[in-house]
Design an enzyme around this catalytic site. Structure first.
Site, PDB file in Angstrom:
ATOM      1  N   SER A 108       1.314   3.652  -0.934  1.00  0.00           N
ATOM      2  CA  SER A 108       2.133   4.104  -2.066  1.00  0.00           C
ATOM      3  C   SER A 108       3.076   5.209  -1.631  1.00  0.00           C
ATOM      4  O   SER A 108       2.685   6.101  -0.887  1.00  0.00           O
ATOM      5  CB  SER A 108       1.250   4.659  -3.184  1.00  0.00           C
ATOM      6  OG  SER A 108       0.359   3.694  -3.632  1.00  0.00           O
ATOM      7  N   HIS A 163       4.860  -2.605  -5.530  1.00  0.00           N
ATOM      8  CA  HIS A 163       4.761  -3.162  -4.179  1.00  0.00           C
ATOM      9  C   HIS A 163       5.663  -4.387  -4.055  1.00  0.00           C
ATOM     10  O   HIS A 163       5.716  -5.216  -4.943  1.00  0.00           O
ATOM     11  CB  HIS A 163       3.308  -3.547  -3.861  1.00  0.00           C
ATOM     12  CG  HIS A 163       2.425  -2.351  -3.692  1.00  0.00           C
ATOM     13  ND1 HIS A 163       1.694  -2.114  -2.566  1.00  0.00           N
ATOM     14  CD2 HIS A 163       2.174  -1.311  -4.519  1.00  0.00           C
ATOM     15  CE1 HIS A 163       1.028  -0.974  -2.706  1.00  0.00           C
ATOM     16  NE2 HIS A 163       1.303  -0.482  -3.894  1.00  0.00           N
ATOM     17  N   HIS A 179      -4.716  -5.897  -2.030  1.00  0.00           N
ATOM     18  CA  HIS A 179      -5.903  -5.108  -2.368  1.00  0.00           C
ATOM     19  C   HIS A 179      -7.053  -6.000  -2.837  1.00  0.00           C
ATOM     20  O   HIS A 179      -6.825  -7.001  -3.515  1.00  0.00           O
ATOM     21  CB  HIS A 179      -5.582  -4.099  -3.479  1.00  0.00           C
ATOM     22  CG  HIS A 179      -4.599  -3.048  -3.080  1.00  0.00           C
ATOM     23  ND1 HIS A 179      -3.239  -3.212  -3.224  1.00  0.00           N
ATOM     24  CD2 HIS A 179      -4.778  -1.818  -2.528  1.00  0.00           C
ATOM     25  CE1 HIS A 179      -2.628  -2.121  -2.787  1.00  0.00           C
ATOM     26  NE2 HIS A 179      -3.525  -1.264  -2.357  1.00  0.00           N
ATOM     27  N   TYR A 211      -9.128  -5.298  -5.134  1.00  0.00           N
ATOM     28  CA  TYR A 211      -9.267  -5.261  -6.594  1.00  0.00           C
ATOM     29  C   TYR A 211      -8.349  -6.246  -7.309  1.00  0.00           C
ATOM     30  O   TYR A 211      -8.503  -6.512  -8.502  1.00  0.00           O
ATOM     31  CB  TYR A 211      -9.048  -3.837  -7.149  1.00  0.00           C
ATOM     32  CG  TYR A 211      -7.680  -3.245  -6.904  1.00  0.00           C
ATOM     33  CD1 TYR A 211      -6.551  -3.693  -7.577  1.00  0.00           C
ATOM     34  CD2 TYR A 211      -7.516  -2.217  -5.983  1.00  0.00           C
ATOM     35  CE1 TYR A 211      -5.299  -3.146  -7.346  1.00  0.00           C
ATOM     36  CE2 TYR A 211      -6.266  -1.657  -5.746  1.00  0.00           C
ATOM     37  CZ  TYR A 211      -5.163  -2.126  -6.426  1.00  0.00           C
ATOM     38  OH  TYR A 211      -3.930  -1.593  -6.189  1.00  0.00           O
ATOM     39  N   GLU A 212      -7.391  -6.814  -6.575  1.00  0.00           N
ATOM     40  CA  GLU A 212      -6.519  -7.803  -7.201  1.00  0.00           C
ATOM     41  C   GLU A 212      -7.242  -9.136  -7.411  1.00  0.00           C
ATOM     42  O   GLU A 212      -6.736 -10.006  -8.121  1.00  0.00           O
ATOM     43  CB  GLU A 212      -5.272  -8.013  -6.342  1.00  0.00           C
ATOM     44  CG  GLU A 212      -4.359  -6.800  -6.343  1.00  0.00           C
ATOM     45  CD  GLU A 212      -3.204  -6.943  -5.366  1.00  0.00           C
ATOM     46  OE1 GLU A 212      -2.218  -7.578  -5.736  1.00  0.00           O
ATOM     47  OE2 GLU A 212      -3.319  -6.429  -4.249  1.00  0.00           O
ATOM     48  N   ALA A 243      -2.434   6.066   0.124  1.00  0.00           N
ATOM     49  CA  ALA A 243      -2.553   7.200  -0.790  1.00  0.00           C
ATOM     50  C   ALA A 243      -4.041   7.371  -1.063  1.00  0.00           C
ATOM     51  O   ALA A 243      -4.779   6.383  -1.118  1.00  0.00           O
ATOM     52  CB  ALA A 243      -1.805   6.916  -2.083  1.00  0.00           C
ATOM     53  N   MET A 285      -8.560   2.843  -2.119  1.00  0.00           N
ATOM     54  CA  MET A 285      -8.956   1.468  -2.452  1.00  0.00           C
ATOM     55  C   MET A 285      -8.445   0.457  -1.422  1.00  0.00           C
ATOM     56  O   MET A 285      -8.247  -0.722  -1.738  1.00  0.00           O
ATOM     57  CB  MET A 285      -8.434   1.105  -3.841  1.00  0.00           C
ATOM     58  CG  MET A 285      -8.844   2.063  -4.933  1.00  0.00           C
ATOM     59  SD  MET A 285      -8.056   1.661  -6.498  1.00  0.00           S
ATOM     60  CE  MET A 285      -8.419   3.136  -7.459  1.00  0.00           C
ATOM     61  N   SER A 286      -8.176   0.930  -0.216  1.00  0.00           N
ATOM     62  CA  SER A 286      -7.656   0.014   0.812  1.00  0.00           C
ATOM     63  C   SER A 286      -8.121   0.478   2.179  1.00  0.00           C
ATOM     64  O   SER A 286      -9.097   1.211   2.304  1.00  0.00           O
ATOM     65  CB  SER A 286      -6.120   0.027   0.766  1.00  0.00           C
ATOM     66  OG  SER A 286      -5.630   1.301   1.153  1.00  0.00           O
ATOM     67  N   ASN A 321      -3.700  13.306  -4.920  1.00  0.00           N
ATOM     68  CA  ASN A 321      -4.346  13.976  -6.065  1.00  0.00           C
ATOM     69  C   ASN A 321      -5.708  14.476  -5.628  1.00  0.00           C
ATOM     70  O   ASN A 321      -6.242  14.022  -4.623  1.00  0.00           O
ATOM     71  CB  ASN A 321      -4.519  12.976  -7.211  1.00  0.00           C
ATOM     72  CG  ASN A 321      -5.294  11.747  -6.775  1.00  0.00           C
ATOM     73  OD1 ASN A 321      -4.728  10.835  -6.165  1.00  0.00           O
ATOM     74  ND2 ASN A 321      -6.583  11.734  -7.029  1.00  0.00           N
ATOM     75  N   HIS A 335      -2.166   6.696 -12.418  1.00  0.00           N
ATOM     76  CA  HIS A 335      -1.386   6.091 -11.339  1.00  0.00           C
ATOM     77  C   HIS A 335      -0.035   6.799 -11.221  1.00  0.00           C
ATOM     78  O   HIS A 335       0.520   6.910 -10.139  1.00  0.00           O
ATOM     79  CB  HIS A 335      -1.205   4.597 -11.616  1.00  0.00           C
ATOM     80  CG  HIS A 335      -0.530   3.853 -10.502  1.00  0.00           C
ATOM     81  ND1 HIS A 335      -0.996   3.878  -9.203  1.00  0.00           N
ATOM     82  CD2 HIS A 335       0.575   3.059 -10.476  1.00  0.00           C
ATOM     83  CE1 HIS A 335      -0.197   3.145  -8.429  1.00  0.00           C
ATOM     84  NE2 HIS A 335       0.762   2.638  -9.173  1.00  0.00           N
TER      85      HIS A 335
END
Ligand code: HPA
Length: 279
Positions: A31, A62, A84, A86-87, A114, A212-213, A236, A248
């Site tokens: 990101s 993306h 990802h 989660y997709e 990120a 998450m990656s 963050n 997000h």
């Protein structure tokens, strides 16, 4: 033949029919770095949906394509938009692009992402050199029949992020006077951000940043013998460190704010890594 390898081969052939380019370094953009490829000397692009059987990314922001070109003299392939877990893709599909870039000839995999800062010393906007990782909370991409063509059944994981590449990034940051944290990245599946309790657990386990990656990609690249390095942009503070809920938008905002510096660090690191490869 192993169906996963057959699929990979099909993607590779589809790539070969369209592109004549041999990258030395593969770069995955996290990101905020999404437009990095616009700043390089582009030779060719290949949209993911042009590749037969390729998992196509849907996440907002993306772009979903490979960019082939030169960072100074360094031949690179850049993944603009990653896949990802989660997709909803199978883990095998999540890491297919990484394996494909390995087959294209890239010897080094440069990972960026990120993340949320777990380490109390971190603040939003920091960069973290990834020294190690915890991937135990996502399925291994190596589960299933081994892809013998790529690597061994039980690969060693003692130095996923290569020490010599770490040192190059470290000294590059020093030269550029860009502060660089160092730590362990932990991958959770997402897509929900973590709970405060999960962050507490991750800290106890030794993690400094969460995302998450990345970790699954590193497992697959390590399996096939790629040299791996990575930098995380701490966008963050992880959940529970402050009372503010995570969004997000906050992640995007920080990533965009520090993107110019991140790009500089990535560019100079790539140049220095390539110099090291010539020796
Ligand atoms: N958690 C998980 N993934 C993330 C975060 C986070 O706090 N920030 C950016 N990606």
């Amino acid at each position: 033949m192993n169906p996963a390898y057959e699929k990979l081969q099909r993607c590779y052939e589809s790539f070969r029919q369209k592109i004549d380019f041999k990258p030395e370094i593969a770069l995955i953009l996290g990101s905020g770095l999404g437009d990095y490829a616009e700043g390089i000397q582009v030779e060719a692009t290949l949209d993911y949906h042009e590749i037969q059987g390729f998992p196509v990314s849907t996440v907002w922001g993306h772009k979903g394509r490979f960019v082939f070109g030169y960072v100074k003299e360094v031949p690179v392939v850049i993944m603009q938009g990653r896949v990802h877990y989660y997709e909803g893709y199978a883990m095998e599909d999540v890491v297919l692009p990484v394996r494909l870039m390995g087959l294209m000839g890239a010897k080094v995999l440069f990972l960026t992402n990120a993340s949320g800062g777990i380490n109390y010393d971190y603040k939003a906007g920091d960069f973290m050199l990834i020294k190690g990782q915890i991937s135990s909370f996502v399925p291994s991409p190596l589960i299933g029949p081994n892809l013998d063509e790529l690597g061994v059944r039980f690969p060693d994981m003692s130095e996923i992020y290569k020490k010599d590449l770490q040192e190059i990034i470290r000294s590059t940051a020093r030269t550029l006077e860009i502060p660089l944290q160092e730590g362990t990245y932990i991958q959770f599946t997402g897509p929900a951000y973590e709970s405060p309790e999960e962050i507490k657990m991750a800290r106890v386990l030794g993690a400094d940043a969460v995302g998450m990656s990345t970790a699954c990609e590193a497992v697959a690249a390590n399996h096939m013998g790629m040299q791996i390095c990575g930098i995380s942009c701490v966008t963050n503070l992880a959940c529970g460190i402050t009372d503010a809920p995570l969004t997000h938008e906050e992640v995007k905002e920080t990533a965009d704010r520090v993107a110019p510096l991140f790009k500089k660090l990535v560019t100079e690191s790539i140049i220095n890594i390539y110099k090291g490869m010539q020796k």
